[in-house]
Design a protein around this motif. Sequence first.
Motif, PDB file in Angstrom:
ATOM      1  N   LYS A 108       0.827  -1.209   0.000  1.00 52.20           N
ATOM      2  CA  LYS A 108       0.000   0.000   0.000  1.00 52.20           C
ATOM      3  C   LYS A 108       0.860   1.259   0.000  1.00 52.20           C
ATOM      4  N   LEU A 109       1.980   1.202   0.705  1.00 54.86           N
ATOM      5  CA  LEU A 109       2.885   2.344   0.757  1.00 54.86           C
ATOM      6  C   LEU A 109       3.568   2.555  -0.598  1.00 54.86           C
ATOM      7  N   VAL A 110       3.935   1.465  -1.256  1.00 55.20           N
ATOM      8  CA  VAL A 110       4.540   1.571  -2.590  1.00 55.20           C
ATOM      9  C   VAL A 110       3.585   2.274  -3.552  1.00 55.20           C
ATOM     10  N   THR A 111       2.326   1.873  -3.532  1.00 58.87           N
ATOM     11  CA  THR A 111       1.320   2.475  -4.408  1.00 58.87           C
ATOM     12  C   THR A 111       1.180   3.967  -4.139  1.00 58.87           C
ATOM     13  N   ALA A 112       1.125   4.338  -2.863  1.00 58.09           N
ATOM     14  CA  ALA A 112       0.959   5.745  -2.493  1.00 58.09           C
ATOM     15  C   ALA A 112       2.194   6.568  -2.874  1.00 58.09           C
ATOM     16  N   LEU A 113       3.382   6.023  -2.639  1.00 62.90           N
ATOM     17  CA  LEU A 113       4.615   6.731  -2.998  1.00 62.90           C
ATOM     18  C   LEU A 113       4.711   6.943  -4.502  1.00 62.90           C
ATOM     19  N   SER A 114       4.340   5.931  -5.256  1.00 64.50           N
ATOM     20  CA  SER A 114       4.388   6.034  -6.714  1.00 64.50           C
ATOM     21  C   SER A 114       3.462   7.137  -7.210  1.00 64.50           C
ATOM     22  N   ALA A 115       2.239   7.145  -6.712  1.00 61.14           N
ATOM     23  CA  ALA A 115       1.270   8.157  -7.139  1.00 61.14           C
ATOM     24  C   ALA A 115       1.764   9.562  -6.804  1.00 61.14           C
TER      25      ALA A 115
END
Length: 239
Positions: A108-115
């Motif tokens: 979930k953190l990877v997704t948020a950081l990418s966005a």
Amino acid sequence: MTDRKSQLAGNLADVEKRIAAACAEAGRERDEVTLIVVTKTHPASDVRILSELGVRHVAENRDQDAAPKAAECSDLPLTWHFVGQLQTNKVRSVVSYADAVQSVDRPKLVTALSAAAVRAERELGCFIQVALDAEEDGRGDRGGVGPGGIEELADLVAGAPGLRLDGLMTVAPLTGPYEGRQQAAFERLMDLSTALRATHPAANMVSAGMSADLEQAVAAGATHVRVGTAVLGVRPRLG
């Protein structure tokens, strides 16, 4: 030179001697190890002094402290590392100033950081935080993913727009099989780094070791050490 600048210069010189001696003992070149000064809870004035003394990498662990400090020091030639546990609602702020996040430990953190990185038109370096006090596929008391979760997260980071997979990070465990065995813990992290580089060759950074155990980290092969108290002194209490 002010009293504070003299104090920091002396402390920095002592830490530099320790890193150089540890590199020599390990048969490594001094420039193989990057010093990151952890400035959490210390004022922006200290960051400015450190920059004047030649420090180029600083780290923070709380966005509410880091964001205003980074803004105040935005004119300085610094690389900012975020090293604390990171909630997704703080990601957009952190991405606005951090060059690297060393505490990536869940999809979930990877997704948020990418966005956030794409939105900010930035490339963000990511270290996967490894919890050596956790079960193979569990989570650590102070954040981090168990060794069994590294591969999945690495693949996610490597494939995520705006993110760059830099390597692995750990904190010496306070419990579990590596309690009190910093050298063994850091050697385990190096083994995990070797395995990671088999599929992600560019992810060659290893962040380990702090004020009390930087020598063990250098001996094990760490590329980055995160030193706070030994440079800046005992941190002020947070209000």
